[in-house]
Design an enzyme around this catalytic site. Sequence first.
Site, PDB file in Angstrom:
ATOM      1  N   HIS A   1       0.811  -1.216   0.000  1.00  0.00           N
ATOM      2  CA  HIS A   1       0.000   0.000   0.000  1.00  0.00           C
ATOM      3  C   HIS A   1       0.847   1.270   0.000  1.00  0.00           C
ATOM      4  O   HIS A   1       0.326   2.378   0.102  1.00  0.00           O
ATOM      5  CB  HIS A   1      -0.924  -0.015   1.230  1.00  0.00           C
ATOM      6  CG  HIS A   1      -2.122   0.876   1.102  1.00  0.00           C
ATOM      7  ND1 HIS A   1      -2.338   1.957   1.931  1.00  0.00           N
ATOM      8  CD2 HIS A   1      -3.174   0.836   0.240  1.00  0.00           C
ATOM      9  CE1 HIS A   1      -3.470   2.540   1.597  1.00  0.00           C
ATOM     10  NE2 HIS A   1      -3.996   1.899   0.572  1.00  0.00           N
TER      11      HIS A   1
ATOM     12  N   LYS B   1       2.874   4.443  -1.247  1.00  0.00           N
ATOM     13  CA  LYS B   1       2.751   5.337  -2.407  1.00  0.00           C
ATOM     14  C   LYS B   1       3.933   6.316  -2.392  1.00  0.00           C
ATOM     15  O   LYS B   1       3.932   7.305  -1.659  1.00  0.00           O
ATOM     16  CB  LYS B   1       1.443   6.129  -2.359  1.00  0.00           C
ATOM     17  CG  LYS B   1       0.185   5.316  -2.711  1.00  0.00           C
ATOM     18  CD  LYS B   1      -0.214   4.370  -1.618  1.00  0.00           C
ATOM     19  CE  LYS B   1      -1.429   3.559  -1.971  1.00  0.00           C
ATOM     20  NZ  LYS B   1      -2.673   4.279  -1.756  1.00  0.00           N
TER      21      LYS B   1
ATOM     22  N   ASP C   1      14.933  10.970 -10.004  1.00  0.00           N
ATOM     23  CA  ASP C   1      16.299  11.399  -9.680  1.00  0.00           C
ATOM     24  C   ASP C   1      16.413  11.676  -8.183  1.00  0.00           C
ATOM     25  O   ASP C   1      16.357  10.751  -7.401  1.00  0.00           O
ATOM     26  CB  ASP C   1      16.712  12.593 -10.537  1.00  0.00           C
ATOM     27  CG  ASP C   1      16.969  12.191 -11.991  1.00  0.00           C
ATOM     28  OD1 ASP C   1      17.166  10.983 -12.233  1.00  0.00           O
ATOM     29  OD2 ASP C   1      16.963  13.065 -12.866  1.00  0.00           O
TER      30      ASP C   1
END
Length: 635
Positions: A299, A301, A306
């Site tokens: 889960h 995110k 870079d």
Amino acid sequence: MQAAWSPCGFNGQTSDPLLWRDHYSSPVSPRGETEAWGRCSASLPGPGLRRLRACTVSALAFVNKVRARRERKRKRRISMAVAAAAAAGPVFWRRLLGLLPGRPGLAALLGRLSDRLGRNRDRQRRRSPWLLLAPLLSPTVPQVTSPPCCLCPEGVHRFQWIRNLVPEFGVSSSHVRVLSSPAEFFELMKGQIRVAKRRVVMASLYLGTGPLEQELVDCLESTLEKSLQAKFPSNLKVSILLDFTRGSRGRKNSRTMLLPLLQRFPEQVRVSLFHTPHLRGLLRLLIPERFNETIGLQHIKVYLFDNSVILSGANLSDSYFTNRQDRYVFLQDCVEIADFFTELVDAVGDVSLQLQGDDTVQVVDGMVHPYKGDRAEYCKAANKRVMDVINSARTRQQMLHAQTFHSNSLLTQEDAAAAGDRRPAPDTWIYPLIQMKPFEIQIDEIVTETLLTEAERGAKVYLTTGYFNLTQAYMDLVLGTRAEYQILLASPEVNGFFGAKGVAGAIPAAYVHIERQFYSEVCSLGQQERVQLQEYWRRGWTFHAKGLWLYLAGSSLPCLTLIGSPNFGYRSVHRDLEAQIAIVTENEALQQQLHQEQEQLYLRSGVVSSATFEQPSRQVKLWVKMVTPLIKNFF
């Protein structure tokens, strides 16, 4: 002369919340528990209170005898049940299939049984609730940390204790930008992909299959092509981490969206699919495709380009790019933070299944299979892999801190700036908080509980979640502490499951039922003024924002926020892999950004009252009320 008593301890000293948490949550024998209470109460001032100590020890001895007797009976019942199940296993499963209407119900029952066993195991390790009073009665235990130094700019903020658990990254507030809309989030990601030269790292629950998601994949493909056609080809690497169950749902899915990239750039693209170790064997065979993700997910995110990072709760799907409200923070040119999250995603990727060009999956060489191999061995290996990343980054940051502020060199900061190191002194600190209960990693849970526990009278906590289903521990802290709480949640109409087909369509009603139960408890305790619920509503939108803003007593701006993937629910704490960051800042401009973000979300909400639940849209069917306690830990 007797010691001076104060609510914080003796002589006005304040104990370290983490140390006390360890003190009364670590395993202990009943005899050790009684002795600990005796030592705590022994320090009470005055002869009159010594009688309380004797009564307390006697009462605890009696409680321990009763508990031991119950424990023996419980073990006998478990052994009998295990023997019966072993003798009639096949018949037992066939009867379950015959009696239960539909596989989702079976999945819920089997998961519920596994949770019950897990809670029994945790209960055996827990101390008596009597010891929750120990921090108030015992002399203070000094912190085992080095004292703040006048050279350390971060020595002035009160959340330094978090760096005892995770790496601390000091940055300038000018490198932190709060985003406000899905469109801004989507356009920033595409722009960052186009200019990436070295790495693109993306961790999400899933990648959607619509035209906007295809646009994102096309950006990746175009950037990879440019990296090969340039006069001086760059070593651009793309690493994508998704959940196996959610990413494999349907014929057209996240895997099929990414296969062209894998086939065309096999040396530059890596796609990892995390599979929870708890979905295995008969359970994996019985649960249908749409419901198997209830057992556990990837889960996290994180979107990294870079040396810049976006932390969010948003997935890579069209609604999150258009009309699904979430939270997003952009950390620009923060190389140490980017390195940490690259290593974290790589670590989870190493214990995940690797997608191949022919749409098959393989395990990394030398790694235990997540659902075919030994579960305990797999979880142990995964714990080591992730904790190595956290501990090594923590060590690096401590060394960097020592070199910057505690070096024996005569070189001053001004001299260092003149020599070429022109990074401004940090006024903002980033702490990555990881929660992976399947791997026995509970850092986010510890920090969140401590923040809620230590919130002082007069402080304000704004807490938001798209799915209001707080763990019992979080609810107890909200109801039992002194700070003011304003909790923002989704109204049924903006819940992500609103209008869904089948059983999922009843999930918004289940959340209404949970909300009403919590509101009733707030009212029964007479805390409506201190704890307030608010429902977000916006026509044509759904709500997925989660996080926390902390305003210290007397302050009109927040000094700390939590932002990332956790929803503060049972799943976030116990089932899924989660990551968020704590941002602590002394910069007024950044505090103003965070305050405006909070205000924009809360302005679209209405205060919950008893009249709210009399509305037709808040009427919950009887069967939903009956089923909710059984399934609330799965959504």
